[in-house]
Motif scaffolding. Structure first.
Motif, PDB file in Angstrom:
ATOM      1  N   PRO A   3      18.244  -9.568 -38.551  1.00 13.76           N
ATOM      2  CA  PRO A   3      17.528  -9.522 -37.262  1.00 13.76           C
ATOM      3  C   PRO A   3      16.109 -10.056 -37.340  1.00 13.76           C
ATOM      4  CG  PRO A   3      18.832  -7.542 -37.539  1.00 13.76           C
ATOM      5  CD  PRO A   3      18.950  -8.301 -38.832  1.00 13.76           C
ATOM      6  N   SER A   4      15.397  -9.722 -38.414  1.00 12.93           N
ATOM      7  CA  SER A   4      14.007 -10.177 -38.539  1.00 12.93           C
ATOM      8  C   SER A   4      13.923 -11.697 -38.677  1.00 12.93           C
ATOM      9  CB  SER A   4      13.333  -9.511 -39.743  1.00 12.93           C
ATOM     10  OG  SER A   4      14.031  -9.813 -40.935  1.00 12.93           O
ATOM     11  N   GLU A   5      14.900 -12.304 -39.365  1.00 18.74           N
ATOM     12  CA  GLU A   5      14.920 -13.761 -39.503  1.00 18.74           C
ATOM     13  C   GLU A   5      15.087 -14.427 -38.141  1.00 18.74           C
ATOM     14  OE1 GLU A   5      17.441 -15.365 -42.782  1.00 18.74           O
ATOM     15  OE2 GLU A   5      17.880 -13.257 -43.150  1.00 18.74           O
ATOM     16  N   VAL A   6      15.967 -13.858 -37.313  1.00 17.33           N
ATOM     17  CA  VAL A   6      16.195 -14.415 -35.981  1.00 17.33           C
ATOM     18  C   VAL A   6      14.917 -14.331 -35.150  1.00 17.33           C
ATOM     19  CG1 VAL A   6      17.538 -14.200 -33.842  1.00 17.33           C
ATOM     20  CG2 VAL A   6      18.649 -13.849 -36.058  1.00 17.33           C
ATOM     21  N   VAL A   7      14.245 -13.194 -35.223  1.00 16.25           N
ATOM     22  CA  VAL A   7      12.991 -13.013 -34.477  1.00 16.25           C
ATOM     23  C   VAL A   7      11.946 -14.014 -34.941  1.00 16.25           C
ATOM     24  CG1 VAL A   7      11.076 -11.434 -33.995  1.00 16.25           C
ATOM     25  CG2 VAL A   7      13.432 -10.575 -33.968  1.00 16.25           C
ATOM     26  N   HIS A   8      11.806 -14.181 -36.255  1.00 11.14           N
ATOM     27  CA  HIS A   8      10.801 -15.111 -36.794  1.00 11.14           C
ATOM     28  C   HIS A   8      11.107 -16.552 -36.379  1.00 11.14           C
ATOM     29  CE1 HIS A   8       8.838 -11.963 -38.873  1.00 11.14           C
ATOM     30  NE2 HIS A   8       9.679 -11.850 -39.883  1.00 11.14           N
ATOM     31  N   THR A   9      12.370 -16.940 -36.464  1.00 13.05           N
ATOM     32  CA  THR A   9      12.756 -18.297 -36.068  1.00 13.05           C
ATOM     33  C   THR A   9      12.485 -18.516 -34.583  1.00 13.05           C
ATOM     34  OG1 THR A   9      14.464 -18.358 -37.773  1.00 13.05           O
ATOM     35  CG2 THR A   9      14.640 -19.970 -35.984  1.00 13.05           C
ATOM     36  N   PHE A  10      12.866 -17.532 -33.764  1.00 14.35           N
ATOM     37  CA  PHE A  10      12.658 -17.623 -32.320  1.00 14.35           C
ATOM     38  C   PHE A  10      11.171 -17.798 -32.003  1.00 14.35           C
ATOM     39  CE2 PHE A  10      11.960 -16.043 -28.056  1.00 14.35           C
ATOM     40  CZ  PHE A  10      13.067 -16.474 -27.343  1.00 14.35           C
ATOM     41  N   LYS A  11      10.331 -16.969 -32.629  1.00 12.39           N
ATOM     42  CA  LYS A  11       8.892 -17.035 -32.353  1.00 12.39           C
ATOM     43  C   LYS A  11       8.300 -18.364 -32.799  1.00 12.39           C
ATOM     44  CE  LYS A  11       7.757 -12.102 -32.240  1.00 12.39           C
ATOM     45  NZ  LYS A  11       6.968 -11.018 -32.863  1.00 12.39           N
ATOM     46  N   SER A  12       8.775 -18.870 -33.927  1.00 13.27           N
ATOM     47  CA  SER A  12       8.277 -20.153 -34.424  1.00 13.27           C
ATOM     48  C   SER A  12       8.629 -21.279 -33.452  1.00 13.27           C
ATOM     49  CB  SER A  12       8.873 -20.440 -35.800  1.00 13.27           C
ATOM     50  OG  SER A  12       8.485 -21.714 -36.260  1.00 13.27           O
ATOM     51  N   LEU A  13       9.854 -21.290 -32.982  1.00 18.14           N
ATOM     52  CA  LEU A  13      10.279 -22.305 -32.016  1.00 18.14           C
ATOM     53  C   LEU A  13       9.566 -22.122 -30.679  1.00 18.14           C
ATOM     54  CD1 LEU A  13      14.103 -22.279 -32.804  1.00 18.14           C
ATOM     55  CD2 LEU A  13      12.532 -24.185 -33.210  1.00 18.14           C
ATOM     56  N   TYR A  14       9.376 -20.869 -30.282  1.00 21.93           N
ATOM     57  CA  TYR A  14       8.726 -20.588 -29.000  1.00 21.93           C
ATOM     58  C   TYR A  14       7.299 -21.134 -28.977  1.00 21.93           C
ATOM     59  CZ  TYR A  14       6.936 -18.066 -24.947  1.00 21.93           C
ATOM     60  OH  TYR A  14       6.364 -17.760 -23.729  1.00 21.93           O
ATOM     61  N   SER A  15       6.622 -21.074 -30.127  1.00 21.01           N
ATOM     62  CA  SER A  15       5.234 -21.549 -30.196  1.00 21.01           C
ATOM     63  C   SER A  15       5.136 -23.045 -29.887  1.00 21.01           C
ATOM     64  CB  SER A  15       4.637 -21.261 -31.578  1.00 21.01           C
ATOM     65  OG  SER A  15       5.298 -22.025 -32.579  1.00 21.01           O
ATOM     66  N   MET A  16       6.252 -23.751 -30.060  1.00 21.88           N
ATOM     67  CA  MET A  16       6.280 -25.185 -29.747  1.00 21.88           C
ATOM     68  C   MET A  16       6.839 -25.442 -28.350  1.00 21.88           C
ATOM     69  SD  MET A  16       7.526 -26.748 -33.419  1.00 21.88           S
ATOM     70  CE  MET A  16       8.841 -25.559 -33.677  1.00 21.88           C
ATOM     71  N   ASN A  17       7.889 -24.714 -27.990  1.00 18.65           N
ATOM     72  CA  ASN A  17       8.527 -24.912 -26.684  1.00 18.65           C
ATOM     73  C   ASN A  17       9.462 -23.728 -26.402  1.00 18.65           C
ATOM     74  OD1 ASN A  17      10.146 -25.709 -24.500  1.00 18.65           O
ATOM     75  ND2 ASN A  17      10.048 -27.861 -25.070  1.00 18.65           N
ATOM     76  N   PRO A  18       9.235 -22.969 -25.323  1.00 14.47           N
ATOM     77  CA  PRO A  18      10.098 -21.817 -25.004  1.00 14.47           C
ATOM     78  C   PRO A  18      11.578 -22.196 -24.892  1.00 14.47           C
ATOM     79  CG  PRO A  18       8.127 -21.752 -23.661  1.00 14.47           C
ATOM     80  CD  PRO A  18       8.101 -23.071 -24.381  1.00 14.47           C
ATOM     81  N   LYS A  19      11.848 -23.387 -24.366  1.00 18.63           N
ATOM     82  CA  LYS A  19      13.243 -23.809 -24.210  1.00 18.63           C
ATOM     83  C   LYS A  19      13.917 -23.995 -25.565  1.00 18.63           C
ATOM     84  CE  LYS A  19      16.127 -27.455 -22.216  1.00 18.63           C
ATOM     85  NZ  LYS A  19      16.674 -27.844 -23.539  1.00 18.63           N
ATOM     86  N   ASP A  20      13.181 -24.517 -26.557  1.00 26.13           N
ATOM     87  CA  ASP A  20      13.752 -24.669 -27.898  1.00 26.13           C
ATOM     88  C   ASP A  20      14.146 -23.311 -28.464  1.00 26.13           C
ATOM     89  OD1 ASP A  20      13.328 -27.376 -27.744  1.00 26.13           O
ATOM     90  OD2 ASP A  20      11.506 -27.369 -28.972  1.00 26.13           O
ATOM     91  N   ALA A  21      13.338 -22.298 -28.190  1.00 29.59           N
ATOM     92  CA  ALA A  21      13.610 -20.951 -28.692  1.00 29.59           C
ATOM     93  C   ALA A  21      14.884 -20.379 -28.076  1.00 29.59           C
ATOM     94  CB  ALA A  21      12.423 -20.042 -28.411  1.00 29.59           C
TER      95      ALA A  21
END
Length: 487
Positions: free
Chosen positions: A88-106
């Protein structure tokens, strides 16, 4: 089995669910799960994850690991996929990293993971029946939902004997993440959630495992607390839209009959889908401060608020809600309170449109009478053969979620209409008898298109039942009287 394990590991690598450093770990989890003594890595061809899982489930049945039932297979295939899931923590970290560039990518990443992991059972959802037909309100969307498997009598009997627990408290609680499930509760080892701060309150983003529409997401409170409609609800919806402007979001009403199926846990539903309601025509327009207020030509009584100012929309939506909660018009069966019980509430929907905030506020009332014991503004009895359940958020927006039984029943009716079968030979069609007599009076060139249109008409009638102000002169006069109390 050696080949299928290799294929599942390659599938997980290819789809970014695991990395090469996870390979041996995931292989060992699968080896342990199936009680295999030997394993070797081999070159394998790509294979559908559904084909892999079907093989593994058949193996498990053959070895006596599980019984050959839908429920036990669902519990095991989720356990299998958990062996190749990111933490679960990996998914959250990946999501946040992608979100910082573009919410749609996340959200693209998270939605794809939900499908790749079989958390969203796409192979079942693809079997759902969907069509759209134009009516006076626009293109109404119909789905017959086949994605929730029906339990057979043996499973139901076995589930009754299963030990009942209060953990997790409900299907929406965050404690479902990783939950193994049982005969009465679906497995959730592949379930992942993303924490969100919505106006200072902690919520979580997940996708619906049954995805009734594109990217159908659920945003739920971290606490198991009941649904409640007030200004903070609206603030949460706007906070979500600010974070994910490519999505829409709404809330079911907070009262029985007009609310959704889960009132015990505060939650909202959103996603990336164009609902018929968005294209509704405007009957009448007003301006309040800098907010455009439109009465929509829609079967459910709706005020659309549009403005660049989020605060002004929030203020007016709150005023509409609070005024409506105490507003009565007995000439139209609208009574706000009876014996201290509130009957009025709203279904709110928020989106961003052309750089502006747009909020649809749908007026709801859940009164019952002797004539309408299930609700005055609820599907009436003559339509229950098609739709008896609550008209919730999704259907308010013009997307019907109809029961799976209709797949077979509609085919049977078509056979009868075409003279290939006798209506009385199908006892399950008795509830459709009056409708069938009506259908027989029509001529048509294509029975499939004819039935789709007639089902659409039925759903439109159901939506009209749920409207507190009808789309006629009397209803529009009543709607105008209410609007005049707002300013």
């Amino acid at each position: 089995m050696n080949t299928k394990i290799n294929q599942l590991l390659e599938y997980a690598l290819k789809n970014g669910m695991i990395e090469k450093y996870d390979y041996d770990y995931s292989a060992n989890l699968l080896i342990d799960l199936f009680g295999i003594q030997e394993f070797k890595r081999e070159e394998v061809e790509d294979c559908s994850v559904y084909e892999i899982l079907d093989f593994m489930l058949d193996y498990a049945v053959e070895k006596g690991m599980i019984q050959d039932t839908v429920t036990e297979k669902d519990l095991l295939d989720t356990r299998i996929m958990n062996c190749v899931m990111p933490r679960p923590s990996e998914v959250v970290h990946t999501f946040k990293s992608l979100y910082s560039m573009n919410p749609k990518d996340a959200t693209d990443y998270f939605y794809k993971l939900s499908i790749d992991s079989n958390y969203i059972r796409k192979s079942r959802i693809d079997k759902n029946i969907s069509f759209a037909h134009f009516c006076k309100y626009g293109d109404i969307q119909i789905t017959i939902n086949l994605s929730k498997p029906e339990k057979d009598p043996k499973e139901i009997a076995k589930a009754k004997n299963a030990v009942s627990t209060s953990y997790p408290a409900c299907l929406l609680c965050k404690e479902n993440v990783g939950f193994a499930g049982n005969l009465n509760h679906p497995a959730r080892q592949t379930h992942r959630i993303i924490p969100l701060d919505l106006n200072g309150h902690t919520y979580n983003l997940q996708y619906s495992p049954y995805v009734y529409y594109n990217e159908h997401c659920i945003v739920f409170n971290s606490e198991h607390t009941p649904m409640k409609m007030d200004r903070s609800t609206f603030e949460h919806l706007f906070a979500f839209i600010d974070k994910f402007p490519h999505y829409m979001i709404g809330s079911n009403a907070d009262l029985p009959i007009v609310g959704g199926s889960i009132l015990s846990h505060d939650h909202y539903q959103g996603g990336r889908h164009h609902f018929p309601m968005e294209d509704a025509k405007v009957v009448k327009s007003y301006t309040y401060k800098d907010v455009q207020v439109d009465i929509l030509y829609w079967p459910l009584s709706t005020l659309r608020l549009t403005s660049k100012s989020k605060e002004n929309v929030l203020d007016l939506a709150t005023k509409i809600f609070e005024t409506w909660c105490t507003y009565s018009d007995e000439s139209l069966d609208i009574i706000a309170n009876e014996s201290g019980v509130r009957h009025n509430t709203v279904t709110p929907i928020v989106r961003k449109k052309d750089g502006k905030y747009q909020m649809d506020v749908v007026l709801r009332n859940n009164r019952t009478t002797e004539e309408y014991p299930l609700g005055i503004f609820h599907p009436h009895s003559e339509h229950h053969h098609i739709k008896k359940e609550n008209i919730g958020l999704i259907e308010v927006m013009g997307l019907a979620i109809l029961p799976a039984r209709l797949k077979t029943e509609l085919e049977q009716i078509k056979l009868c209409l075409s003279g290939k079968a006798d209506f009385d030979s199908y006892p399950e069609l008795e509830k459709h008898k009056d409708w069938y007599e009506y259908l027989k009076t029509y001529s048509y060139s294509n029975v499939d298109a004819f039935m789709e249109m007639e089902v659409t008409k039925k759903f439109v009638s159901v939506l009209e039942n749920a409207g507190v102000y009808k789309m006629d002169d009397e209803g529009m006069d009543g709607f105008s009287r209410f609007v005049k109390t707002l300013w």
